[in-house]
Design a protein around this motif. Structure first.
Motif, PDB file in Angstrom:
ATOM      1  N   MET A   1       0.537  -1.181  -0.062  1.00  0.00           N
ATOM      2  CA  MET A   1      -0.028  -0.017   0.270  1.00  0.00           C
ATOM      3  C   MET A   1       0.920   1.237   0.311  1.00  0.00           C
ATOM      4  O   MET A   1       1.680   1.220   0.172  1.00  0.00           O
ATOM      5  N   PHE A   2       0.916   2.460  -0.637  1.00  0.00           N
ATOM      6  CA  PHE A   2       0.839   3.856  -0.885  1.00  0.00           C
ATOM      7  C   PHE A   2       0.714   4.441   0.959  1.00  0.00           C
ATOM      8  O   PHE A   2      -0.709   4.149   0.768  1.00  0.00           O
ATOM      9  N   TYR A   3       1.514   5.105   1.353  1.00  0.00           N
ATOM     10  CA  TYR A   3       1.065   5.438   2.825  1.00  0.00           C
ATOM     11  C   TYR A   3       2.373   7.276   2.017  1.00  0.00           C
ATOM     12  O   TYR A   3       3.327   7.239   1.508  1.00  0.00           O
ATOM     13  N   ALA A   4       1.403   8.457   2.848  1.00  0.00           N
ATOM     14  CA  ALA A   4       2.399   9.249   2.349  1.00  0.00           C
ATOM     15  C   ALA A   4       2.671  10.244   3.163  1.00  0.00           C
ATOM     16  O   ALA A   4       2.123   9.884   4.663  1.00  0.00           O
TER      17      ALA A   4
ATOM     18  N   VAL B   1       6.146   9.969  -0.648  1.00  0.00           N
ATOM     19  CA  VAL B   1       5.457   8.784  -1.058  1.00  0.00           C
ATOM     20  C   VAL B   1       6.006   6.874  -1.240  1.00  0.00           C
ATOM     21  O   VAL B   1       7.223   7.341  -1.614  1.00  0.00           O
ATOM     22  N   LEU B   2       5.029   7.272   0.256  1.00  0.00           N
ATOM     23  CA  LEU B   2       6.603   4.450   0.348  1.00  0.00           C
ATOM     24  C   LEU B   2       5.116   4.648  -0.018  1.00  0.00           C
ATOM     25  O   LEU B   2       4.320   4.926   0.108  1.00  0.00           O
ATOM     26  N   ASN B   3       5.512   3.534  -1.011  1.00  0.00           N
ATOM     27  CA  ASN B   3       5.726   2.340  -0.472  1.00  0.00           C
ATOM     28  C   ASN B   3       5.678   0.961   0.663  1.00  0.00           C
ATOM     29  O   ASN B   3       6.677   0.084   0.465  1.00  0.00           O
ATOM     30  N   CYS B   4       4.736   0.407   1.140  1.00  0.00           N
ATOM     31  CA  CYS B   4       4.660  -0.546   2.714  1.00  0.00           C
ATOM     32  C   CYS B   4       3.744  -0.938   2.874  1.00  0.00           C
ATOM     33  O   CYS B   4       2.520  -1.464   2.033  1.00  0.00           O
TER      34      CYS B   4
ATOM     35  N   ALA C   1       5.864   2.010   7.709  1.00  0.00           N
ATOM     36  CA  ALA C   1       5.314   3.480   7.279  1.00  0.00           C
ATOM     37  C   ALA C   1       5.436   4.294   8.210  1.00  0.00           C
ATOM     38  O   ALA C   1       7.074   5.183   8.204  1.00  0.00           O
ATOM     39  N   ILE C   2       5.297   3.520   9.636  1.00  0.00           N
ATOM     40  CA  ILE C   2       5.784   4.683  10.664  1.00  0.00           C
ATOM     41  C   ILE C   2       7.107   4.485  10.844  1.00  0.00           C
ATOM     42  O   ILE C   2       7.537   5.180  11.920  1.00  0.00           O
ATOM     43  N   ALA C   3       8.068   3.168  10.580  1.00  0.00           N
ATOM     44  CA  ALA C   3       8.870   2.934  11.349  1.00  0.00           C
ATOM     45  C   ALA C   3      10.040   3.889  10.356  1.00  0.00           C
ATOM     46  O   ALA C   3      11.210   4.649  11.059  1.00  0.00           O
ATOM     47  N   THR C   4       9.486   3.906   8.713  1.00  0.00           N
ATOM     48  CA  THR C   4      10.342   4.389   8.021  1.00  0.00           C
ATOM     49  C   THR C   4      10.264   6.711   8.820  1.00  0.00           C
ATOM     50  O   THR C   4      10.905   7.395   8.402  1.00  0.00           O
ATOM     51  N   ALA C   5       8.987   6.705   9.107  1.00  0.00           N
ATOM     52  CA  ALA C   5       8.442   8.089   9.779  1.00  0.00           C
ATOM     53  C   ALA C   5       9.507   8.964  11.118  1.00  0.00           C
ATOM     54  O   ALA C   5      10.437   9.109  10.929  1.00  0.00           O
TER      55      ALA C   5
ATOM     56  N   ILE D   1      -2.881   6.383   1.482  1.00  0.00           N
ATOM     57  CA  ILE D   1      -3.240   7.092  -0.190  1.00  0.00           C
ATOM     58  C   ILE D   1      -3.901   5.905  -0.733  1.00  0.00           C
ATOM     59  O   ILE D   1      -3.996   4.197  -1.294  1.00  0.00           O
ATOM     60  N   MET D   2      -5.702   6.658  -0.771  1.00  0.00           N
ATOM     61  CA  MET D   2      -6.062   5.872  -1.307  1.00  0.00           C
ATOM     62  C   MET D   2      -6.049   5.596  -2.866  1.00  0.00           C
ATOM     63  O   MET D   2      -7.212   4.367  -3.314  1.00  0.00           O
TER      64      MET D   2
END
Length: 124
Positions: free
Chosen positions: A1-4, A82-85, A91-95, A112-113
Motif C-alpha cells: 500500500m502507498f503511504y504519504a 510517498v512510500l510503498n510499504c 510506514a511509521i518505522a520509516t517516519a 493513500i487511497m
C-alpha cells in the motif's frame, strides 16, 4: 500500500538555519532517501517552498485565489514523501528514521487511497 508521510515544521525555525546547518540536515535526510530508493519503497518526495509564496484556491465555482495557506497551526507543511510499504507499521518505522535525523519535525502518516503517478518531471 502507498503511504504519504507529510513533514511539518515551524517554518521560521527552518528559515533560521545557516546554509551549513540546512545542508547537513539535507545530507542526513538524503541518506534515508537513498536507502528507501535502494529498497524500492520511495516514490515522489518534495521539499516545498515557503508558505509566503503559496496561494490557496477556495470557494464555489471557479473559486477565488487568495494569498497563502491559512492553517491555524504553529507548524507548516514543508515536505512530503510517498512510500510503498507493506503496512502502516512499516510506514511509521520509516517516519521514525526521518525523525531520527530531523528530530524537531512532525511527521503525519496517511494511507493513500488513490495514487496516480503521472508523468515523471525533469530533475531540477
Amino acid at each position: 500500500m502507498f503511504y504519504a508521510i507529510l513533514a511539518y515544521h515551524v517554518e521560521q525555525t527552518v528559515q533560521s538555519w545557516t546554509p551549513d546547518e540546512d545542508a547537513a540536515l539535507m545530507d542526513d535526510l538524503l541518506e534515508v532517501n537513498a536507502r528507501l530508493t535502494r529498497e524500492g519503497k520511495l516514490g515522489p518526495a518534495a521539499r516545498l517552498g515557503a508558505t509566503a509564496a503559496a496561494v490557496t484556491l477556495r470557494g464555489p465555482g471557479d473559486g477565488m485565489v487568495i494569498d497563502g495557506p491559512f492553517a491555524e497551526t504553529k507548524e507548516q507543511l514543508l515536505g512530503l514523501y510517498v512510500l510503498n510499504c507493506a503496512s502502516q507499521d512499516e510506514a511509521i518505522a520509516t517516519a521514525r528514521d526521518l525523525r531520527r535525523v530531523n528530530p524537531t519535525a512532525v511527521y503525519e502518516i496517511r494511507p493513500i487511497m488513490l495514487y496516480l503517478p503521472g508523468t515523471p518531471l525533469p530533475a531540477g
